[in-house]
Scaffold this motif. Structure first.
Motif, PDB file in Angstrom:
ATOM      1  N   SER A   1       0.830  -1.202   0.000  1.00  0.00           N
ATOM      2  CA  SER A   1       0.000   0.000   0.000  1.00  0.00           C
ATOM      3  C   SER A   1       0.872   1.263   0.000  1.00  0.00           C
ATOM      4  CB  SER A   1      -0.981  -0.077   1.174  1.00  0.00           C
ATOM      5  OG  SER A   1      -0.893   1.013   1.995  1.00  0.00           O
ATOM      6  N   PHE A  16       2.003   1.942  -3.500  1.00  0.00           N
ATOM      7  CA  PHE A  16       0.971   2.622  -4.295  1.00  0.00           C
ATOM      8  C   PHE A  16       0.903   4.110  -3.935  1.00  0.00           C
ATOM      9  CE2 PHE A  16      -0.621  -1.559  -5.450  1.00  0.00           C
ATOM     10  CZ  PHE A  16      -1.058  -1.331  -6.745  1.00  0.00           C
ATOM     11  N   THR A  58      -3.904  -7.816 -10.778  1.00  0.00           N
ATOM     12  CA  THR A  58      -5.094  -7.207 -10.161  1.00  0.00           C
ATOM     13  C   THR A  58      -5.074  -7.224  -8.633  1.00  0.00           C
ATOM     14  OG1 THR A  58      -6.181  -9.360 -10.460  1.00  0.00           O
ATOM     15  CG2 THR A  58      -6.685  -7.643 -12.077  1.00  0.00           C
ATOM     16  N   ILE A 112      -3.976  -4.278  -6.018  1.00  0.00           N
ATOM     17  CA  ILE A 112      -4.900  -3.148  -5.930  1.00  0.00           C
ATOM     18  C   ILE A 112      -5.874  -3.345  -4.767  1.00  0.00           C
ATOM     19  CG2 ILE A 112      -6.917  -2.146  -7.145  1.00  0.00           C
ATOM     20  CD1 ILE A 112      -3.843  -3.265  -9.060  1.00  0.00           C
ATOM     21  N   ALA A 138      -9.665   0.852  -9.323  1.00  0.00           N
ATOM     22  CA  ALA A 138      -9.049   0.514 -10.608  1.00  0.00           C
ATOM     23  C   ALA A 138     -10.125   0.074 -11.591  1.00  0.00           C
ATOM     24  CB  ALA A 138      -8.022  -0.599 -10.439  1.00  0.00           C
ATOM     25  N   GLN A 162      -5.719  -1.773 -17.759  1.00  0.00           N
ATOM     26  CA  GLN A 162      -6.040  -1.434 -16.371  1.00  0.00           C
ATOM     27  C   GLN A 162      -5.596  -0.001 -16.066  1.00  0.00           C
ATOM     28  OE1 GLN A 162      -6.183  -3.554 -12.061  1.00  0.00           O
ATOM     29  NE2 GLN A 162      -4.386  -3.990 -13.242  1.00  0.00           N
ATOM     30  N   ILE A 168      -5.344   2.486 -12.760  1.00  0.00           N
ATOM     31  CA  ILE A 168      -5.385   2.459 -11.292  1.00  0.00           C
ATOM     32  C   ILE A 168      -5.233   3.885 -10.783  1.00  0.00           C
ATOM     33  CG2 ILE A 168      -4.267   1.509  -9.219  1.00  0.00           C
ATOM     34  CD1 ILE A 168      -2.930  -0.540 -11.364  1.00  0.00           C
TER      35      ILE A 168
END
Lengths: 95, 483
Positions: free
Chosen positions: B382, B385, B424, B427, B434, B450, B452
């Motif tokens: 996380s 991201f 996937t 995410i 996403a 994809q 995001i």
């Protein structure tokens, strides 16, 4: 890491999950494969990292201690396998 | 009629070009005609026609919303009062839900017409729709291939025009992956954006419902209805819902797109990679700047997910015990036998595999090594991201390593099936939103791009998808025989 047929039976018992005797070996093989996949986690040093249980690190919301639900017993028991006098029936537990 | 967008249908309903009853009847006819796809578990014909009549009355009074009278379908994971809700499992084959999921209530208040309940992998555990108790769903682009999963029925139904749009849920890719394999648009919102109340739980910290549609505009309309705070869901996020339609036409000039190098390496099919490259070039033409980024923890998403999701599943699925609802085995000799056999006879093999895995990961002596370790990795993913999304506006990449695979091709090898979720899963661990957007074809089969975004940036994602759909027509193409 690999799990034996006995390990699988123990886990299945913990989960109260019936599995067919002929499938035990294939579960042991699949679970061992999953554990090998998970072993990759040890590639990463996670010392000092706080575990994350929720994507937003949110605390659970509290609500006022007030009655909000109606009595839906009849509605819910209408779909139960076995009920009597408003009670859910299961096999006798105490002799 | 069945190729029109929600906005076009809403216009036709208002101008009197057709009624909701006519529209609904047409879709019910298509569902019967194409029943061999196995996209629906339950078709609610009588209820749909009643709802259509009510919608027509509401339209006549001038009190309609955009979705009033529009025929939609629900993934069979959402509880629908008085209607069988199976979650794709034998253990719920006799389950008539006693209440509605919040999402279902919201579509009902909007006046949408429910055509039925869509097939899915059992308890949303699967990437091919082959784990359903009700049999595999066929991909309308090639009936020998899978539609993806777990929302495989939803994706097949929308692609084959057996519903205008459908709901899906996404725990590790279950909206985006089938959307990609069936050539439709799918959005997994930020965790907490859409209520989980009445949505049968698989992994509660990852599950999120979202729209599956033919276009980004339709997805914006659906999400507008689905999103929002719900007191009945303790993890629902109390933030206002923006107007998703309003931002669709915003310019993409200066949009910063990051391409993680970890998404474009080994394992990605070269035809899929070529389609994605062409899509990213379209974005360059729309004014976007593209840079390569790196997200080193992505490779640990699969192992972390296959600890966390089964752990949560083993706890959530303990409620299916043959006592209060669902399947009960015959003649149990005692309580343990009742639990063990009801569950053993009621659950399919993949569900059992995950319950066993989760039980093991949570059991004494292994909890720290597996569950806590996975949660620590979840935080690092996380953070990856957050860092990436502070440098770029959105991240783009593949949804799946290849186009749809054959029915029966991977079902015998669960680990290989899990590995197909590689793009996937991270995410969901991070909780960010996403989308999968149709981005061309590889050897005649659909490819998904994809996109995001940052937390609660659904509006931006829809805008980015919408602008691409103004300059491409991939999303308008229908599989042969379903035009």
């Amino acid at each position: 890491m690999s799990l034996t047929a006995d390990d699988v039976k123990k886990i299945a018992h913990l989960a109260r999950l019936g599995i067919e005797e002929q499938d035990v070996v294939s579960y042991a093989k699949d679970l061992s494969g999953m554990l090998d996949l998970m072993a990759r986690m040890s590639d990463l040093d996670t010392g000092g990292v706080e575990p994350m249980a929720h994507p937003m690190d949110q605390a659970q919301r509290l609500r006022a201690d007030a009655v909000t639900e109606q009595d839906n017993r009849e509605k819910f028991q209408a779909i139960a396998p076995q009920v009597e006098a408003g009670l859910y029936l299961v096999p006798k537990v105490i002799e | 009629m069945h190729n029109k967008t929600i906005a076009e249908l809403a216009k036709g309903l208002r101008s009197g070009e057709f009624s909701s009853v006519e529209l609904t009847t047409a879709f019910l006819g298509r569902i019967k005609q194409h029943s061999s796809l196995n996209a629906y578990i339950t078709v609610t014909e009588d209820l749909a026609l009643q709802e259509a009549e009510a919608a027509d009355a509401r339209l006549a009074k001038g009190k309609a919303e955009l979705l009033t009278g529009i025929p939609i379908a629900q993934k069979d994971i959402f509880c629908t009062e008085g209607v069988k809700t199976t979650c794709g499992s034998k253990i719920l084959d006799n389950f008539i839900a006693p209440y509605n999921a919040t999402v279902v209530d919201k579509f009902n208040s909007a006046g949408a017409v429910m055509l039925g309940k869509l097939n899915m992998d059992e308890f949303a555990m699967g990437s091919s729709n082959e784990t359903s108790y009700y049999g595999a769903v066929k991909n309308p682009w090639d009936i020998n291939t899978v539609p993806g999963g777990s929302s495989g029925g939803s994706a097949a139904a929308v692609a084959a025009r057996l519903a205008v749009c459908a709901t899906g849920t996404d725990t590790g890719g279950s909206i985006r992956q089938p959307a990609a394999l069936c050539g439709i648009t799918g959005l997994k919102p930020t965790y907490g954006r859409v209520s989980r109340y009445g949505m049968i739980a698989y992994a509660s910290s990852l599950d999120q419902g979202g729209p599956m549609t033919r276009s980004a505009e339709d997805a914006a309309i659906m999400l507008q209805t689905m999103a929002g705070f719900d007191e009945k869901d303790s993890t629902s996020v109390d933030l206002p819902v923006p107007d998703y339609m309003a931002g669709l036409s915003n310019s993409l000039e200066g949009l910063k797109i990051g391409l993680p190098k970890e998404f474009f390496g080994e394992g990605l099919n070269s035809d899929v990679a070529a389609a994605l490259e062409a899509a990213i070039n379209e974005y360059r033409k729309l004014g976007a700047q593209v840079t390569e980024i790196s997200m080193p923890t992505l490779k640990l998403a699969i192992p972390a997910y296959y600890v966390i999701a089964p752990a949560e599943c083993s706890a959530n699925l303990s409620r299916f015990d043959g006592v209060r609802f669902g399947y009960r085995c015959e003649n149990p000799v005692d309580l343990t036998d009742l639990y063990t056999r009801s569950r053993g006879e009621g659950f399919g093999k993949e569900v059992k595999r995950r319950i066993l895995m989760g039980t093991y990961a949570l059991s004494a002596g292994y909890y720290d090594a597996y569950y806590i370790k996975a949660q620590k990795i979840r935080r690092l993913i996380s953070e990856d991201f957050k860092k990436a999304l502070s440098e770029v506006d959105v991240i783009m990449g593949p949804v799946t390593p290849s186009t749809a695979f054959g029915i029966g091709e991977k079902i015998g090898n669960p680990i290989e099936m899990y590995l197909s979720d590689i793009y996937t899963i991270a995410i969901n661990l991070a909780g960010v939103p996403a989308m999968s957007v149709p981005a061309g074809f590889a050897k005649g089969m659909p490819v998904g791009l994809q996109i995001i975004g940052n937390y609660f940036a659904e509006g931006r994602l829809l805008n980015i998808a919408y602008q691409y759909q103004q300059v491409t027509d991939w999303h308008q193409q229908a599989p042969k025989g379903f035009e």
